[in-house]
Motif scaffolding. Sequence first.
Motif: not given
Length: 65
Positions: A1, A16, A5-6, A8-10, A12-13
Amino acid sequence: MNVNDVVAEKIAAAKRKAEEAKRRRLALAANRQRGLAIRHAAKLRRQAANNFLGPQENPTTEENP
């Protein structure tokens, strides 16, 4: 990771979370509008019932002869 990637996850969160907040606001607004419509209908029913009985005279008001 990796860092991308980190991030992108943040992102996306956060999206949401924003969508959930938007859905909550829409639901609250819809419930508020429904409640206001119910209150308005009750007010109109009360006014119609009061007018149906005829104009009410104010006992404290006296007419000058």
